[in-house]
Design an enzyme around this catalytic site. Structure first.
Site, PDB file in Angstrom:
ATOM      1  N   HIS A  28       5.496  -4.915  -2.766  1.00 28.98           N
ATOM      2  CA  HIS A  28       5.393  -5.537  -4.146  1.00 28.98           C
ATOM      3  C   HIS A  28       4.539  -4.226  -5.048  1.00 28.98           C
ATOM      4  CE1 HIS A  28       6.398  -9.271  -2.353  1.00 28.98           C
ATOM      5  NE2 HIS A  28       6.922  -9.402  -3.455  1.00 28.98           N
ATOM      6  N   ALA A  57      -1.094   5.979  -3.123  1.00 24.93           N
ATOM      7  CA  ALA A  57      -0.076   5.503  -2.289  1.00 24.93           C
ATOM      8  C   ALA A  57       1.063   5.425  -2.937  1.00 24.93           C
ATOM      9  CB  ALA A  57      -0.426   3.984  -2.118  1.00 24.93           C
ATOM     10  N   GLY A  58       2.337   5.124  -2.380  1.00 29.82           N
ATOM     11  CA  GLY A  58       3.547   5.251  -3.113  1.00 29.82           C
ATOM     12  C   GLY A  58       4.140   6.572  -2.656  1.00 29.82           C
ATOM     13  N   GLY A  59       5.311   6.569  -1.909  1.00 32.46           N
ATOM     14  CA  GLY A  59       6.004   7.555  -1.678  1.00 32.46           C
ATOM     15  C   GLY A  59       5.479   8.497  -0.750  1.00 32.46           C
ATOM     16  N   GLY A  80       2.300   3.250   3.819  1.00 26.74           N
ATOM     17  CA  GLY A  80       2.864   2.281   4.414  1.00 26.74           C
ATOM     18  C   GLY A  80       4.174   2.295   5.122  1.00 26.74           C
TER      19      GLY A  80
END
Length: 227
Positions: A28, A57-59, A80
Site C-alpha cells: 500500500h 523506502a520504495g524501489g 520491503g
C-alpha cells in the site's frame, strides 16, 4: 508516510523516525516518487530543526538504491520487497517464483485486491502488486467487482491461502526486476551495505564540471558530468 503533508503531521506529533515511501514500493502507498519525495522531506526536517531520523523506502533493493537514498538526504532505508524475497520470509514458493520471473513493468497499483478481500483501506491508498489474471479482469471495473464481492472474496481467500499467484496477488514493488534470487536475510543485507559503500566511494571519482571547463580544473559548475 506518502506525502510532504504526512511528513509535516509526523513531525508535529514528535515522530523520532520518518519513513518517506515512494510509489515504487510494493504493497500500500500513494503516488509520490521516491527520488523527489525523500529530499523534499529531508529539507523539511532540516527546516524544522527536528532530530527525526529520515529513512527512504520504495524501489530500494540493492546497494545502488541504498547509496542513492543516502545521497538524497536519508539516514537509512526501509527495505520491503528485497527482504520479502528471502529464505526467512513467510512467502509461498510459487509467489517467490512469480516475483523472480517479473520486472517492474509487470506491477500495477490498484484497489481491486482490497475490494476483493473486503479491506477498508482509505481511498487515497492503492496497493502495488504483480499483474495477473485477477487484476487484468477487475482493474478499472471496481464497481462491477463490488457487485460480486461476496463470491470473489471467497475465491481470493482460497487462492491466497494456497499461495496461488495467478488467482491472488503477489505484493511486490517495481524493484522486482532487480531481484534474481532468494537468499538468507543476512546475505542480502551484507551485500547491500557492502555494495552501497563501494558506490559511495566510487562517487568521489566524479566531478561536475562547468561548461568550458576541463576535468580537474578548480572551477566547478553545473555543466557536464565527467569521470
Amino acid at each position: 508516510m506518502q506525502s510532504l503533508r504526512d511528513a509535516e503531521r509526523a513531525l508535529e506529533c514528535g515522530a523520532d523516525v520518518v519513513v518517506a515511501q515512494g510509489s515504487e514500493a510494493g504493497g500500500h502507498g500513494e503516488k509520490r516518487g521516491t527520488i523527489s519525495l525523500v529530499p523534499e522531506v529531508a529539507d523539511l526536517i532540516a527546516k524544522r530543526g527536528s532530530d527525526a531520523v529520515l529513512c527512504a523506502a520504495g524501489g530500494i533493493v540493492d546497494g545502488r538504491g541504498v547509496a542513492a537514498a543516502l545521497m538524497l538526504g536519508a539516514e537509512g532505508v526501509l527495505v520491503g520487497s528485497r527482504l520479502w524475497a528471502s529464505q526467512e520470509a513467510n512467502v509461498g514458493p510459487r509467489m517467490h517464483h512469480a516475483a523472480l520471473a517479473a520486472t517492474g513493468d509487470d506491477t500495477v497499483r490498484s484497489r481491486v485486491m482490497d475490494l476483493a478481500r473486503k479491506l477498508d483501506w482509505p481511498p487515497r491508498y492503492t496497493e502495488r502488486v504483480l499483474r495477473n489474471a485477477f487484476t487484468d479482469r477487475w482493474h478499472g471495473r471496481e464497481s462491477e467487482l463490488m457487485a460480486v464481492a461476496d463470491v470473489e472474496a471467497e475465491k481470493y481467500r482460497e487462492a491466497w491461502i494456497d499461495g496461488d499467484p495467478a488467482r491472488s496477488n503477489t505484493s511486490i514493488g517495481e524493484g522486482a526486476g532487480l531481484i534474481h534470487d532468494i537468499e538468507p536475510v543476512a546475505n542480502i543485507i551484507a551485500k547491500m551495505t557492502a555494495d552501497a559503500s563501494d558506490y559511495l566511494l566510487k562517487g568521489k571519482k566524479f566531478a561536475i564540471v562547468g561548461e568550458g571547463e576541463q576535468p580537474g580544473s578548480d572551477s566547478v559548475g553545473t555543466g557536464n558530468l565527467h569521470r
